[in-house]
Design an enzyme around this catalytic site. Structure first.
Site, mmCIF file in Angstrom:
data_model
loop_
_atom_site.group_PDB
_atom_site.id
_atom_site.type_symbol
_atom_site.label_atom_id
_atom_site.label_comp_id
_atom_site.label_asym_id
_atom_site.label_seq_id
_atom_site.Cartn_x
_atom_site.Cartn_y
_atom_site.Cartn_z
ATOM 1 N N LYS A 30 35.179 -14.762 22.261
ATOM 2 C CA LYS A 30 36.122 -13.683 21.972
ATOM 3 C C LYS A 30 36.476 -13.680 20.475
ATOM 4 O O LYS A 30 36.500 -12.631 19.836
ATOM 5 C CB LYS A 30 37.383 -13.829 22.815
ATOM 6 C CG LYS A 30 38.377 -12.713 22.579
ATOM 7 C CD LYS A 30 39.593 -12.849 23.465
ATOM 8 C CE LYS A 30 40.577 -11.724 23.201
ATOM 9 N NZ LYS A 30 41.793 -11.859 23.996
ATOM 10 N N HIS A 35 36.195 -11.276 15.197
ATOM 11 C CA HIS A 35 36.475 -11.662 13.816
ATOM 12 C C HIS A 35 35.297 -12.059 12.934
ATOM 13 O O HIS A 35 35.505 -12.269 11.740
ATOM 14 C CB HIS A 35 37.478 -12.824 13.806
ATOM 15 C CG HIS A 35 38.791 -12.495 14.421
ATOM 16 N ND1 HIS A 35 39.669 -11.589 13.871
ATOM 17 C CD2 HIS A 35 39.356 -12.934 15.568
ATOM 18 C CE1 HIS A 35 40.738 -11.504 14.643
ATOM 19 N NE2 HIS A 35 40.568 -12.291 15.682
ATOM 20 N N GLU A 63 47.721 -3.748 15.191
ATOM 21 C CA GLU A 63 48.145 -3.321 13.858
ATOM 22 C C GLU A 63 47.129 -3.716 12.792
ATOM 23 O O GLU A 63 46.883 -2.982 11.847
ATOM 24 C CB GLU A 63 49.517 -3.915 13.507
ATOM 25 C CG GLU A 63 50.675 -3.284 14.244
ATOM 26 C CD GLU A 63 50.849 -3.814 15.672
ATOM 27 O OE1 GLU A 63 50.313 -4.913 15.980
ATOM 28 O OE2 GLU A 63 51.481 -3.129 16.480
ATOM 29 N N ASN A 65 43.329 -6.155 12.180
ATOM 30 C CA ASN A 65 42.269 -7.053 12.638
ATOM 31 C C ASN A 65 41.447 -7.432 11.419
ATOM 32 O O ASN A 65 41.162 -6.589 10.569
ATOM 33 C CB ASN A 65 41.374 -6.407 13.688
ATOM 34 C CG ASN A 65 40.524 -7.453 14.378
ATOM 35 O OD1 ASN A 65 41.026 -8.221 15.181
ATOM 36 N ND2 ASN A 65 39.248 -7.500 14.057
ATOM 37 N N THR A 66 41.088 -8.697 11.347
ATOM 38 C CA THR A 66 40.349 -9.208 10.202
ATOM 39 C C THR A 66 38.952 -9.623 10.614
ATOM 40 O O THR A 66 38.790 -10.315 11.628
ATOM 41 C CB THR A 66 41.090 -10.411 9.587
ATOM 42 O OG1 THR A 66 42.414 -9.993 9.231
ATOM 43 C CG2 THR A 66 40.380 -10.950 8.362
ATOM 44 N N HIS A 138 41.275 -18.709 17.425
ATOM 45 C CA HIS A 138 42.328 -17.764 17.046
ATOM 46 C C HIS A 138 42.360 -17.630 15.528
ATOM 47 O O HIS A 138 42.390 -18.631 14.818
ATOM 48 C CB HIS A 138 43.692 -18.250 17.552
ATOM 49 C CG HIS A 138 44.840 -17.444 17.030
ATOM 50 N ND1 HIS A 138 45.100 -16.163 17.450
ATOM 51 C CD2 HIS A 138 45.777 -17.735 16.089
ATOM 52 C CE1 HIS A 138 46.171 -15.705 16.796
ATOM 53 N NE2 HIS A 138 46.588 -16.638 15.974
#
Length: 154
Positions: A30, A35, A63, A65-66, A138
């Protein structure tokens, strides 16, 4: 069922499927889907976020996402000895710097499918991630290397 998959756009054309339809997707998979992309550009924020089904659980738009512009092996290395673990936060800081694309939502409160993003290329960034089992799971944030810590390795 097959008709639904094609009607909703989740055919083989999209290389990523949404995590809520893929219970076998690991936390690292994920993370990678959301990412890591060496070929991402600022202009692809809307397309890639839609193709990769990157939304909040309630289908509202995230808001920010990198995307880390790197190959997966280099990002994994942060959790395999090439990062600095911070005991206070439980996060690991990359010792190498990365280029990233930061996609920011243009209209706060927007919901799927009306998510529109503006992308920015940022360079020379320290990546801060949570690691589990020597894999990133994460994305916490990115930082500029501190000019005050030249003698200290971040």
């Amino acid at each position: 069922m097959l008709v639904l998959l094609f009607a909703s756009g989740f055919s083989k054309v999209n290389k990523f499927q949404p995590s809520e339809h893929r219970p076998e997707e690991t936390p690292y998979e994920k993370f990678r889907r959301q990412h890591v992309d060496a070929k991402m550009t600022e202009k692809l924020c809307n397309t890639e976020r839609s193709n990769r089904n990157i939304y909040k659980i309630d289908n509202s738009c995230k808001e920010t996402n990198t995307f880390i512009l790197s190959i997966p092996a280099k990002v994994k290395s942060i959790c395999r000895g090439d990062g600095r673990y911070d005991e206070n936060s439980g996060m690991t800081y990359s010792t190498a710097t990365f280029r990233i694309i930061k996609c920011k939502l243009k209209h706060q409160g927007a919901r799927k499918p009306s998510c529109q993003y503006e992308g920015r290329l940022l360079t020379n960034r320290i990546i801060v991630v949570k690691c589990e089992g020597k894999l990133p799971v994460h994305f916490d944030r990115d930082l500029l290397p501190s000019v005050h810590n030249d003698d200290e390795q971040l």
